[in-house]
Scaffold this motif. Structure first.
Motif, short mmCIF file in Angstrom:
data_model
loop_
_atom_site.label_atom_id
_atom_site.label_comp_id
_atom_site.label_asym_id
_atom_site.label_seq_id
_atom_site.Cartn_x
_atom_site.Cartn_y
_atom_site.Cartn_z
N UNK A 295 43.65 29.59 47.82
CA UNK A 295 43.97 28.47 46.94
C UNK A 295 42.69 27.82 46.41
N UNK A 296 41.73 27.59 47.28
CA UNK A 296 40.47 26.98 46.85
C UNK A 296 39.66 27.93 45.98
N UNK A 297 39.71 29.23 46.27
CA UNK A 297 39.02 30.21 45.43
C UNK A 297 39.53 30.16 44.00
N UNK A 298 40.84 29.98 43.84
CA UNK A 298 41.43 29.88 42.50
C UNK A 298 40.86 28.67 41.75
N UNK A 299 40.70 27.56 42.43
CA UNK A 299 40.15 26.35 41.82
C UNK A 299 38.68 26.57 41.46
N UNK A 300 37.93 27.20 42.36
CA UNK A 300 36.50 27.46 42.10
C UNK A 300 36.36 28.43 40.93
N UNK A 301 37.20 29.46 40.88
CA UNK A 301 37.16 30.40 39.75
C UNK A 301 37.35 29.67 38.43
N UNK A 302 38.30 28.74 38.39
CA UNK A 302 38.54 27.96 37.18
C UNK A 302 37.32 27.14 36.80
N UNK A 303 36.67 26.54 37.80
CA UNK A 303 35.47 25.74 37.53
C UNK A 303 34.33 26.63 37.03
N UNK A 304 34.16 27.79 37.65
CA UNK A 304 33.09 28.70 37.22
C UNK A 304 33.35 29.19 35.80
N UNK A 305 34.61 29.45 35.47
CA UNK A 305 34.94 29.90 34.11
C UNK A 305 34.78 28.78 33.09
N UNK A 306 34.72 27.55 33.54
CA UNK A 306 34.46 26.41 32.67
C UNK A 306 32.97 26.22 32.46
N UNK A 307 32.17 26.37 33.51
CA UNK A 307 30.74 26.07 33.47
C UNK A 307 29.88 27.26 33.06
N UNK A 308 30.08 28.41 33.67
CA UNK A 308 29.16 29.54 33.46
C UNK A 308 29.04 30.01 32.01
N UNK A 309 30.12 30.02 31.21
CA UNK A 309 29.94 30.43 29.80
C UNK A 309 29.05 29.51 28.98
N UNK A 310 28.81 28.30 29.45
CA UNK A 310 27.96 27.35 28.73
C UNK A 310 26.47 27.63 28.97
N UNK A 311 26.15 28.42 29.98
CA UNK A 311 24.77 28.60 30.41
C UNK A 311 24.10 29.78 29.72
N UNK A 312 22.78 29.68 29.59
CA UNK A 312 22.00 30.75 28.98
C UNK A 312 22.04 31.98 29.88
N UNK A 313 22.41 33.09 29.31
CA UNK A 313 22.38 34.38 30.01
C UNK A 313 22.39 35.47 28.94
N UNK A 314 22.09 36.65 29.35
CA UNK A 314 22.06 37.77 28.40
C UNK A 314 23.46 38.37 28.26
N UNK A 315 24.35 37.59 27.67
CA UNK A 315 25.71 38.09 27.46
C UNK A 315 26.18 37.74 26.06
N UNK A 316 27.30 38.34 25.69
CA UNK A 316 27.87 38.11 24.38
C UNK A 316 29.35 38.44 24.43
N UNK A 317 30.11 37.85 23.55
CA UNK A 317 31.53 38.15 23.45
C UNK A 317 31.74 39.30 22.48
N UNK A 318 32.65 40.20 22.82
CA UNK A 318 32.95 41.35 21.96
C UNK A 318 34.18 41.02 21.13
N UNK A 319 34.02 41.02 19.82
CA UNK A 319 35.11 40.70 18.90
C UNK A 319 35.94 41.92 18.54
#
Length: 193
Positions: free
Chosen positions: A25-49
């Motif tokens: 249950x807590x992992x699900x909440x943490x996953x949601x938080x990580x999916x909210x925060x991590x995409x905002x951060x600088x990293x060598x990634x990109x979205x595929x359209x």
């Protein structure tokens, strides 16, 4: 599965027992938080359209300019059967396209990817880069607590110390609550998208 914060760390912040709230249950909440925060951060990634396959070469079109270069290993996810690690063959001097060899069959046309797939330079995902960065960990904990409180509080509202209810906390301002602590790590290109 969470990458930056563990269920035990969140449980300690919340002051709840494992008999009351399971790790899953807590992992699900943490996953949601990580999916909210991590995409905002600088990293060598990109979205595929979109992608297209011609004569054993797959052409990935990204949403923003990618900096992938020939010879780099790129982990692609969100494309179902095409999820794999690809070695960049060429960038064709087009800033939004990179290509790699593939055994997959040709496509008749360009295939849009909805929701967007993700291309990450192998070993440099935001979760891997920031797993030991205290401000990022703190931000994910803050957002995890907000999500937990919104899910468990009656009417999806949390209360302050004086028991005055506050408005729904999972709105657009959720990221703004932690933007100051994350300012050194924010990918400014994500702000304009």
């Amino acid at each position: 599965m969470p990458n930056v914060v563990t269920a035990d760390e969140l449980r300690a912040v919340l002051g709840v027992s494992d008999s009351l709230f399971s790790d899953a249950y807590l992992d699900q909440i943490i996953d949601s938080a990580e999916l909210t925060i991590l995409p905002m951060l600088t990293s060598n990634n990109n979205s595929i359209a979109s992608y297209e396959i011609k004569d054993g070469v797959i052409y990935f079109t990204t949403i923003k300019v990618n900096n992938f270069v020939q010879g780099q290993d790129i982990v692609v996810t969100g494309l179902g059967a095409l999820n794999d690690t690809y070695t960049v063959d060429d960038q064709h001097y087009r800033p939004y396209v990179f290509s790699a060899t593939t055994p997959a069959a040709n496509t008749a046309t360009v295939i849009p990817v909805i929701p967007s797939g993700i291309a990450v330079l192998d070993g440099s995902s935001a979760a891997e880069l920031y797993a030991t960065t205290p401000p990022v960990k703190s931000a994910i904990l803050v957002v995890s607590v907000e999500i937990f409180q919104a899910v468990t509080a009656p009417g999806n509202m949390s209360s302050n110390i004086d028991q005055n209810p506050s408005p729904f906390v999972l709105g657009r301002s959720l990221q703004n609550r932690v933007i100051g602590i994350l300012s050194a790590y924010i990918d400014v290109e994500t702000i304009a998208q």
